[in-house]
Structure formats: structure tokens, C-alpha cells
Design an enzyme around this catalytic site. Sequence first.
Site, PDB file in Angstrom:
ATOM      1  N   SER A 138       0.855  -1.207   0.000  1.00 25.69           N
ATOM      2  CA  SER A 138       0.000   0.000   0.000  1.00 25.69           C
ATOM      3  C   SER A 138       0.880   1.243   0.000  1.00 25.69           C
ATOM      4  O   SER A 138       2.026   1.211   0.480  1.00 25.69           O
ATOM      5  CB  SER A 138      -0.872   0.022   1.261  1.00 25.69           C
ATOM      6  N   TYR A 151      -1.713   0.060  10.848  1.00 25.81           N
ATOM      7  CA  TYR A 151      -1.951  -0.390   9.468  1.00 25.81           C
ATOM      8  C   TYR A 151      -0.755  -0.012   8.583  1.00 25.81           C
ATOM      9  O   TYR A 151      -0.253  -0.849   7.816  1.00 25.81           O
ATOM     10  CB  TYR A 151      -3.248   0.204   8.910  1.00 25.81           C
TER      11      TYR A 151
HETATM   12  P1  NDP Z   1     -11.872  -5.800   0.850  1.00 26.22           P
HETATM   13  O1  NDP Z   1     -12.309  -5.654   2.260  1.00 26.22           O
HETATM   14  O2  NDP Z   1     -12.838  -5.498  -0.237  1.00 26.22           O
HETATM   15  O3  NDP Z   1     -11.266  -7.248   0.596  1.00 26.22           O
HETATM   16  C1  NDP Z   1     -10.417  -7.867   1.534  1.00 26.22           C
HETATM   17  C2  NDP Z   1     -10.446  -9.354   1.292  1.00 26.22           C
HETATM   18  O4  NDP Z   1      -9.522  -9.990   2.182  1.00 26.22           O
HETATM   19  C3  NDP Z   1     -11.820  -9.950   1.583  1.00 26.22           C
HETATM   20  O5  NDP Z   1     -12.077 -10.987   0.671  1.00 26.22           O
HETATM   21  C4  NDP Z   1     -11.637 -10.475   2.995  1.00 26.22           C
HETATM   22  O6  NDP Z   1     -12.542 -11.518   3.347  1.00 26.22           O
HETATM   23  C5  NDP Z   1     -10.224 -11.007   2.888  1.00 26.22           C
HETATM   24  N1  NDP Z   1      -9.652 -11.285   4.181  1.00 26.22           N
HETATM   25  C6  NDP Z   1      -9.507 -10.449   5.225  1.00 26.22           C
HETATM   26  N2  NDP Z   1      -8.953 -11.099   6.257  1.00 26.22           N
HETATM   27  C7  NDP Z   1      -8.754 -12.378   5.849  1.00 26.22           C
HETATM   28  C8  NDP Z   1      -8.237 -13.524   6.449  1.00 26.22           C
HETATM   29  N3  NDP Z   1      -7.786 -13.485   7.711  1.00 26.22           N
HETATM   30  N4  NDP Z   1      -8.167 -14.683   5.745  1.00 26.22           N
HETATM   31  C9  NDP Z   1      -8.625 -14.735   4.476  1.00 26.22           C
HETATM   32  N5  NDP Z   1      -9.132 -13.671   3.846  1.00 26.22           N
HETATM   33  C10 NDP Z   1      -9.206 -12.511   4.527  1.00 26.22           C
HETATM   34  O7  NDP Z   1     -10.593  -4.832   0.732  1.00 26.22           O
HETATM   35  P2  NDP Z   1      -9.524  -4.617  -0.448  1.00 26.22           P
HETATM   36  O8  NDP Z   1      -9.828  -5.423  -1.620  1.00 26.22           O
HETATM   37  O9  NDP Z   1      -9.389  -3.173  -0.610  1.00 26.22           O
HETATM   38  O10 NDP Z   1      -8.207  -5.153   0.273  1.00 26.22           O
HETATM   39  C11 NDP Z   1      -7.358  -6.119  -0.308  1.00 26.22           C
HETATM   40  C12 NDP Z   1      -5.919  -5.773   0.024  1.00 26.22           C
HETATM   41  O11 NDP Z   1      -5.589  -4.522  -0.569  1.00 26.22           O
HETATM   42  C13 NDP Z   1      -5.624  -5.633   1.511  1.00 26.22           C
HETATM   43  O12 NDP Z   1      -4.363  -6.236   1.776  1.00 26.22           O
HETATM   44  C14 NDP Z   1      -5.534  -4.115   1.701  1.00 26.22           C
HETATM   45  O13 NDP Z   1      -4.722  -3.779   2.778  1.00 26.22           O
HETATM   46  C15 NDP Z   1      -4.931  -3.721   0.377  1.00 26.22           C
HETATM   47  N6  NDP Z   1      -5.088  -2.330  -0.006  1.00 26.22           N
HETATM   48  C16 NDP Z   1      -6.346  -1.778  -0.131  1.00 26.22           C
HETATM   49  C17 NDP Z   1      -6.467  -0.463  -0.512  1.00 26.22           C
HETATM   50  C18 NDP Z   1      -7.789   0.223  -0.603  1.00 26.22           C
HETATM   51  O14 NDP Z   1      -7.826   1.471  -0.606  1.00 26.22           O
HETATM   52  N7  NDP Z   1      -8.903  -0.488  -0.711  1.00 26.22           N
HETATM   53  C19 NDP Z   1      -5.274   0.338  -0.844  1.00 26.22           C
HETATM   54  C20 NDP Z   1      -4.034  -0.335  -0.657  1.00 26.22           C
HETATM   55  C21 NDP Z   1      -3.946  -1.631  -0.280  1.00 26.22           C
HETATM   56  P3  NDP Z   1     -13.764 -11.200   4.371  1.00 26.22           P
HETATM   57  O15 NDP Z   1     -14.735 -10.409   3.545  1.00 26.22           O
HETATM   58  O16 NDP Z   1     -14.189 -12.563   4.768  1.00 26.22           O
HETATM   59  O17 NDP Z   1     -13.193 -10.381   5.482  1.00 26.22           O
HETATM   60  C1  8X3 Z   2      -5.161   1.453   1.769  1.00 29.27           C
HETATM   61  C2  8X3 Z   2      -4.957   2.829   1.271  1.00 29.27           C
HETATM   62  O1  8X3 Z   2      -4.436   5.206   2.002  1.00 29.27           O
HETATM   63  O2  8X3 Z   2      -6.383   4.108   2.987  1.00 29.27           O
HETATM   64  O3  8X3 Z   2      -3.950   0.827   2.021  1.00 29.27           O
HETATM   65  O4  8X3 Z   2      -4.168   3.447   3.626  1.00 29.27           O
HETATM   66  S1  8X3 Z   2      -4.978   3.943   2.531  1.00 29.27           S
END
Ligand code: NDP
Ligand code: 8X3
Length: 252
Positions: A138, A151
Site C-alpha cells: 500500500s 496499518y
Molecule cells: P476488501 O475488504 O474489499 O477485501 C479484503 C479481502 O480480504 C476480503 O475478501 C476479505 O474476506 C479477505 N480477508 C480479510 N482477512 C482475511 C483472512 N484473515 N483470511 C482470508 N481472507 C481474509 O478490501 P480490499 O480489496 O481493498 O483489500 C485487499 C488488500 O488490498 C488488503 O491487503 C488491503 O490492505 C490492500 N489495499 C487496499 C487499498 C484500498 O484502498 N482499498 C489500498 C491499498 C492496499 P472477508 O470479507 O471474509 O473479510
Molecule cells: C489502503 C490505502 O491510504 O487508505 O492501504 O491506507 S490507505
Amino acid sequence: MKTVLITGATSGIGLACAHRFASGGYRILLNGRDATRLGVVAQSLREEGAEVMPLCFDVRDRDKAVSIISSLPDEWKVIDVLINNAGLALGLDKEYEGRFDDWDTMIDTNIRGLLTMTRLVVPLMVERGEGHIINIGSVAGDAAYANGNVYCATKAAVKALSDGLRIDLAHTPLRVTNLKPGLVETNFSVTRFHGDKHRADNVYKGIEPLRGEDIADVAFYAAEAPKHVQIAEVLILATHQASGSVISRAES
Ligand code: NDP
Ligand code: 8X3
């Protein structure tokens, strides 16, 4: 046919990656912890013509991860790409006021879960002399922003672990990519604010955020780059975001 294993593929970026890699001809090892949603996603991918094996486990449950990965049929152990995507933010509090449980969940998922999957899958790749690990880091890992503390630290750890793995694999043909998205509109903020949808919506007010598909396209590009090309790290921001803490929002 190539195979990709995607963690946290039931929502957001992981789900978009599943569709992007499926449309690119990959077989999908689909991880999620919600059996019902996993089944729905698997079915929709199959309807698009993909071969899918659902792997229902929480990446924090190391024993279950070991048991499921080690008992994969041999043909599914040939994993070309591992996308370590499962992750979350919980809370937006001052470091001296955060909740212990939130910290533990983030650290256990974003760091320990990613390490578990890396430890289980990468040796299979090393043995074959082929493979690619794509970690979803991220912009939060580049520099801390206000109230992001734990985070941000977990995503800084993803950068360090990606760099470390790349060094440890430099003598092999394996590649390691750290993708660092900025604001992507997914379920991320709803989770961060413990289900407060109104507060989550405000995160994306006045700016056109990225979509999961934007990140999936970059992941697919990295995976399909020629073998001598290692996309080591990519920072992907919405056009009106300049860093973790600089976002230009239109007045409403
Ligand atoms: P979502 O919440 O839409 O998706 C997260 C996914 O991860 C869900 O399918 C969730 O399942 C799963 N998950 C969470 N915890 C676990 C676990 N312990 N075991 C298995 N699966 C798990 O968020 P994003 O798609 O945005 O996030 C995906 C990744 O991207 C993360 O690592 C996040 O930190 C990263 N990210 C996101 C950004 C954003 O702005 N959205 C920016 C930068 C990075 P469940 O629904 O069951 O919890
Ligand atoms: C997710 C993006 O800027 O909300 O990693 O941390 S931010």
C-alpha cells in the site's frame, strides 16, 4: 495452463484479480474465509469458463493453511503466481488510543498470514524453478499518515518482506512484485470503520478513487511480463491523490 493462488478473493482487489486472471486463461486457486461467498465467486468464475478450486480458510489459521496447501492434488500444486492480497485495516485512531484487538488482527492477517502463505507456496515454486509472488502492499507502507500507525506499519512490513524475498530469490528465476495502491473503493473502509457505511463513503467523497480492476490489471501485467522483466514495485494512485496524506477533493 497457468495457475494463480489469490488470498482474500471474495471481495475488492482479490475478487477483481480472480476475474482478470481467469479471463487471461489462468486456473484459479481461490482463497476466502466465508464459504458461502467463496462458493458464489467460484460459480461466477466457472460460468466465465475458468477452472477453479476454492480454498476456504482464514490466512491467520496456520495449521489449516498448512493442511490445505499440503493436501492439494499434485496438478494444483503447480502454482505459477501467488497473490498475497488478504488484508485489512481496522480503526483510524491515534497510536496511543487504538484497540489491542484491532492491532492484533491487522498484524496477524497482513504480516503473519502473508508470511504463512509465502512459506507454504514459495518452496514449491523454487523446486520447479518458476513462479511469481505478488504482494498487495500500500501507499500506506511508504509513509505513515495521521491515525494510520499500525496499518501503515503492517504495509511497511509488506514492503520489507517483498524486498527480502526478492533478495533471497535473486539466484532463481522467481520474481517478486510489491503493488502499492492508494485509495481503492472496495469494502476496505467499511471494514476499517467496523461496518459504518456512512463514514466509509466519506473516504471517497470528492475524488474518483481507483477500482479493484485497476489494481488487477497491473497485477496481470506484472505476471505476464517477459521472464527477464521483474516489476519489483508499483505505486498506483488515483489521479487526485499524491501520497497517503495528500488528496485533492472537489468541493461538493
Ligand atoms: P476488501 O475488504 O474489499 O477485501 C479484503 C479481502 O480480504 C476480503 O475478501 C476479505 O474476506 C479477505 N480477508 C480479510 N482477512 C482475511 C483472512 N484473515 N483470511 C482470508 N481472507 C481474509 O478490501 P480490499 O480489496 O481493498 O483489500 C485487499 C488488500 O488490498 C488488503 O491487503 C488491503 O490492505 C490492500 N489495499 C487496499 C487499498 C484500498 O484502498 N482499498 C489500498 C491499498 C492496499 P472477508 O470479507 O471474509 O473479510
Ligand atoms: C489502503 C490505502 O491510504 O487508505 O492501504 O491506507 S490507505
